[in-house]
Design a protein around this motif. Structure first.
Motif, PDB file in Angstrom:
ATOM      1  N   UNK A   2       0.831  -1.199   0.000  1.00  0.00           N
ATOM      2  CA  UNK A   2       0.000   0.000   0.000  1.00  0.00           C
ATOM      3  C   UNK A   2       0.870   1.255   0.000  1.00  0.00           C
ATOM      4  N   UNK A   3       0.274   2.329  -0.436  1.00  0.00           N
ATOM      5  CA  UNK A   3       0.933   3.632  -0.413  1.00  0.00           C
ATOM      6  C   UNK A   3       0.230   4.515   0.603  1.00  0.00           C
ATOM      7  N   UNK A  12      11.000  21.958   7.551  1.00  0.00           N
ATOM      8  CA  UNK A  12      11.947  21.630   8.618  1.00  0.00           C
ATOM      9  C   UNK A  12      11.848  20.150   8.994  1.00  0.00           C
ATOM     10  N   UNK A  13      10.636  19.648   9.130  1.00  0.00           N
ATOM     11  CA  UNK A  13      10.442  18.243   9.476  1.00  0.00           C
ATOM     12  C   UNK A  13      10.996  17.337   8.382  1.00  0.00           C
ATOM     13  N   UNK A  14      10.721  17.659   7.148  1.00  0.00           N
ATOM     14  CA  UNK A  14      11.213  16.850   6.030  1.00  0.00           C
ATOM     15  C   UNK A  14      12.742  16.870   6.004  1.00  0.00           C
ATOM     16  N   UNK A  15      13.326  18.029   6.259  1.00  0.00           N
ATOM     17  CA  UNK A  15      14.790  18.134   6.284  1.00  0.00           C
ATOM     18  C   UNK A  15      15.371  17.267   7.400  1.00  0.00           C
ATOM     19  N   UNK A  16      14.733  17.277   8.563  1.00  0.00           N
ATOM     20  CA  UNK A  16      15.203  16.454   9.682  1.00  0.00           C
ATOM     21  C   UNK A  16      15.069  14.966   9.367  1.00  0.00           C
ATOM     22  N   UNK A  17      13.978  14.601   8.724  1.00  0.00           N
ATOM     23  CA  UNK A  17      13.784  13.199   8.352  1.00  0.00           C
ATOM     24  C   UNK A  17      14.820  12.757   7.316  1.00  0.00           C
ATOM     25  N   UNK A  18      15.108  13.630   6.365  1.00  0.00           N
ATOM     26  CA  UNK A  18      16.125  13.312   5.358  1.00  0.00           C
ATOM     27  C   UNK A  18      17.497  13.172   6.008  1.00  0.00           C
ATOM     28  N   UNK A  19      17.802  14.048   6.959  1.00  0.00           N
ATOM     29  CA  UNK A  19      19.090  13.969   7.655  1.00  0.00           C
ATOM     30  C   UNK A  19      19.175  12.677   8.471  1.00  0.00           C
ATOM     31  N   UNK A  20      18.086  12.328   9.110  1.00  0.00           N
ATOM     32  CA  UNK A  20      18.054  11.076   9.882  1.00  0.00           C
ATOM     33  C   UNK A  20      18.250   9.882   8.957  1.00  0.00           C
ATOM     34  N   UNK A  28      14.840   8.111   2.238  1.00  0.00           N
ATOM     35  CA  UNK A  28      13.782   8.703   3.057  1.00  0.00           C
ATOM     36  C   UNK A  28      12.634   7.707   3.216  1.00  0.00           C
ATOM     37  N   UNK A  29      12.286   7.030   2.147  1.00  0.00           N
ATOM     38  CA  UNK A  29      11.205   6.043   2.219  1.00  0.00           C
ATOM     39  C   UNK A  29      11.546   4.921   3.195  1.00  0.00           C
ATOM     40  N   UNK A  33       9.597   4.083   6.667  1.00  0.00           N
ATOM     41  CA  UNK A  33       9.091   2.731   6.906  1.00  0.00           C
ATOM     42  C   UNK A  33       9.600   2.207   8.238  1.00  0.00           C
ATOM     43  N   UNK A  34      10.871   2.444   8.525  1.00  0.00           N
ATOM     44  CA  UNK A  34      11.455   2.011   9.790  1.00  0.00           C
ATOM     45  C   UNK A  34      10.779   2.695  10.977  1.00  0.00           C
TER      46      UNK A  34
END
Length: 78
Positions: A2-3, A12-20, A28-29, A33-34
């Protein structure tokens, strides 16, 4: 599979998620998922409660820790 689409995330949140994700050597995907997989795992208390419920259900199965009787029965049947 599923999508899922999540709208209106802050930059800011997206940038933090990408950095993580980069810090974990994941896309990022894969990082999302993790994160989501970890979020729905049962807590330790939930796990123990499920284990206790399973033990209660399994009592009626008449399982013993001692296999001596089963081995003797098998040997006697030969």
């Amino acid at each position: 599979m599923a999508d899922v689409l999540i709208r209106n995330l802050s930059e800011d949140l997206v940038a933090k998620l990408k950095a993580r994700a980069a810090g974990n050597n994941r896309s990022l995907q894969a990082e999302l998922t993790s994160i989501l997989t970890a979020a729905v795992k049962p807590t330790l208390e939930e796990w123990w409660a499920e284990a206790a419920a399973f033990r209660e259900r399994s009592k009626e199965w008449n399982i013993t820790d001692d296999s001596t009787d089963l081995i003797r029965e098998d040997r006697d049947s030969r």
